[in-house]
Structure formats: C-alpha cells, structure tokens
Write a protein that holds these residues in place. Sequence first.
Motif, short mmCIF file in Angstrom:
data_model
loop_
_atom_site.label_atom_id
_atom_site.label_comp_id
_atom_site.label_asym_id
_atom_site.label_seq_id
_atom_site.Cartn_x
_atom_site.Cartn_y
_atom_site.Cartn_z
N UNK A 181 -1.40 19.97 20.17
CA UNK A 181 -0.27 20.46 20.48
C UNK A 181 0.55 19.59 21.68
N UNK A 182 1.77 19.60 21.60
CA UNK A 182 2.42 19.12 22.80
C UNK A 182 2.73 20.49 23.83
N UNK A 183 2.47 20.16 24.81
CA UNK A 183 2.62 21.27 25.96
C UNK A 183 3.94 21.92 25.97
N UNK A 184 5.01 21.17 25.86
CA UNK A 184 6.39 21.81 25.83
C UNK A 184 6.60 22.93 24.71
N UNK A 185 6.20 22.18 23.56
CA UNK A 185 6.52 23.20 22.22
C UNK A 185 5.48 24.41 22.49
N UNK A 186 4.20 24.16 22.91
CA UNK A 186 3.32 25.20 23.08
C UNK A 186 3.78 26.21 23.91
N UNK A 187 4.36 25.86 25.00
CA UNK A 187 5.01 26.86 25.85
C UNK A 187 6.03 27.62 25.18
N UNK A 188 6.81 26.86 24.28
CA UNK A 188 8.05 27.69 23.72
C UNK A 188 7.37 28.75 22.74
N UNK A 189 6.24 28.28 22.11
CA UNK A 189 5.82 29.32 20.88
C UNK A 189 5.01 30.27 21.55
N UNK A 190 4.28 29.90 22.76
CA UNK A 190 3.72 31.10 23.69
C UNK A 190 4.65 32.23 24.13
N UNK A 191 5.69 31.60 24.78
CA UNK A 191 6.74 32.60 25.13
C UNK A 191 7.39 33.54 24.19
N UNK A 192 7.58 32.61 23.11
CA UNK A 192 8.24 33.45 21.75
C UNK A 192 7.42 34.75 21.31
N UNK A 193 6.12 34.56 21.33
CA UNK A 193 5.04 35.39 20.88
C UNK A 193 5.25 36.73 21.86
N UNK A 194 5.53 36.06 23.09
CA UNK A 194 5.46 37.20 24.26
C UNK A 194 6.69 38.06 24.22
N UNK A 195 7.86 37.25 23.75
CA UNK A 195 9.32 38.13 23.96
C UNK A 195 9.32 38.95 22.62
N UNK A 196 8.69 38.54 21.53
CA UNK A 196 8.63 39.24 20.38
C UNK A 196 7.94 40.70 20.59
N UNK A 197 6.60 40.66 21.18
CA UNK A 197 5.77 41.56 21.42
C UNK A 197 6.56 42.65 22.40
N UNK A 198 7.12 41.97 23.59
CA UNK A 198 7.77 42.91 24.39
C UNK A 198 8.92 43.71 23.82
N UNK A 199 9.62 42.99 22.97
CA UNK A 199 10.85 43.58 22.26
C UNK A 199 10.33 44.84 21.46
N UNK A 200 9.17 44.80 20.99
CA UNK A 200 8.50 45.84 20.09
C UNK A 200 8.18 46.96 21.10
#
Length: 302
Positions: A181-200
């Motif tokens: 994986x590209x590190x930039x896209x990987x960072x976006x996906x990892x933060x997206x998972x974190x944001x969704x879980x924090x929202x829940x």
Amino acid sequence: MALELIGILAALGSTATWAVGAILLKPFAERLPATALAFAKGVFGLVVLGLLILVIRPLGPNWTAATLLFLSGVLGIGVADTLFFKALRELSSHTVVQLMLLGQVVTIALAVVFLGESLVWLQWLGVGLVILGVAVVLMASEGEAERTEGRATRRGVLFGLGSVLSMAVSVTLAKGALETSDALVATWLRIAGGVLSLFLFAPLFYLGRGGNWLTPILADWRLALRFCLIATLVTLGGFFLSLLAMKLTPLAIANTLLSTEPLFVLLIMVLFYRDRPSIQRLIGSLVGVLGVAILSARTFFG
C-alpha cells in the motif's frame, strides 16, 4: 539500507511532530473532551489527506490491505484511545508507564511471531536502550505525581491492558498491509477507521452527561481555525510519517522510535521553556539518544 534510514528519519520526524503537537494542543485539551478532540482532528485530517490524494493520485491498495488498514484505525485510534482515556481515570501514573512499556514489548513480540521480523544483536541493543531511556524519563517525570495519587483499580488495569493490546494489534495489522500500500492512502484509510469508530463510541462515552460533545469545537470559529492548522501539522507530520516509517523500517524498530515522544518533549521544554531537567531525566534522555544512534548507525554503515 537507504530506505530503512529514511524510515528511521520518518519515525523521528513523526515523534517530534507529535511532541510539538502535544504542546500546541494542550490548551485545546483543557477545554474540549478528549474524544471530541480526537474526532475533530481525525475529520480534518481526512479532508487534508483526501485533497493530497486527489492531487498526487497514488495507487490504491487491494481490498484485503484496505480492510486491514481500516481495522487498524478502528483498533488503534477508536478502541485503544477510548480505553486509554478511561484507564487514565483509574490508574496511577506509574501503572500507565508500565502499561506503555508492556505495549512496546507486545508489539515487538507480534512483529517477530506474525511478521517474521528478525533483528541483529546491535539492533536489539538499540531497541533496548531506547525503551530503557524512555522508561527512565517517564518514571522521573511522573515520580512527583505518583506520590499524590491513589492505587490503581482492577478495572483501570483491564482498560489499560485492553488499550495497549489493541494498539499492538493495530500497528501489526498496519505493517502487514503497508507492504502493498501507498503510505498516504494507508494513512487516510487508517484515520477513516478511527474516525468512524470514534463517532460510534463517543456518544456512548459521554452518554448521560448532557449536551452535544462537539459543541465546544463548533461554537468558536477562531478556536476551530487554530485547531485546523495544528491538525494539519499533526496529520502530515504525525500520522503520515509514522506509517511511512512502518512501511520502510522493521516494525520493532519503527514502533520503538515512535515511542520516544517524551524525549522530544523534554528537549522542547529545555530549549523553548528554559526547563531544567533532573539528573534522572537527563540520563534517561542520553540513554535513549544512544539507542537511536546505534539503530541509525547500524542502518547507515550496514
């Protein structure tokens, strides 16, 4: 070797950014709920990284890697951070330090068992010295607070163990997925998972306290603007560089270097706030720096 050295520099750059970010975000942390702060930082980070991805257009990961990176964010940013904040309320500083060190050991063990990583004896020596140096600095910094705190509760220890184990599994998942994986896209996906879980998790975390937990951020546009600037720094310097370090460097080394934030905080306090460190903190810093030097020299000279 050149890529591994870049990974080491990325890890140190990420840690330095987190140290600066922690100081800059302190006034916000005193006014805003911790989960709301993490959620807002994550949302803004997604916007910044999304714009960069649209401009640079890096290759995206396959579905398996994307799923692992997303789950890594859920575990590392959502679950681990939430449990850590809950543990802080019921643990002494001494216990928190011990759990942080346990997290380093568990992460290295997972890297050896599941990722097949192996280090030469000089690298193990560097890793050991960095962990020892960080431990000495943290123990000295928290020693005074420890004398005024109560004993740790069993529930707090369970929260703390859940946090460090979640974080260890999270970075191991991310390291495995970063191979393709590209590190930039990987960072976006990892933060997206974190944001969704924090929202829940956040509404549950603040259930029964009344009010909107995002109100403190949305109510003051000047506060929000300053926060966005700091969040950009933390997103690119902290999150992105940390994943770049994991991609280019063995996880055992990258994760150890990413734990040196207390050493950078100490350096910033000495240089900019004229803080005079104790002998114990100074010795711990020198031990940690020696460990970093050994890891870097081993990579540079082969």
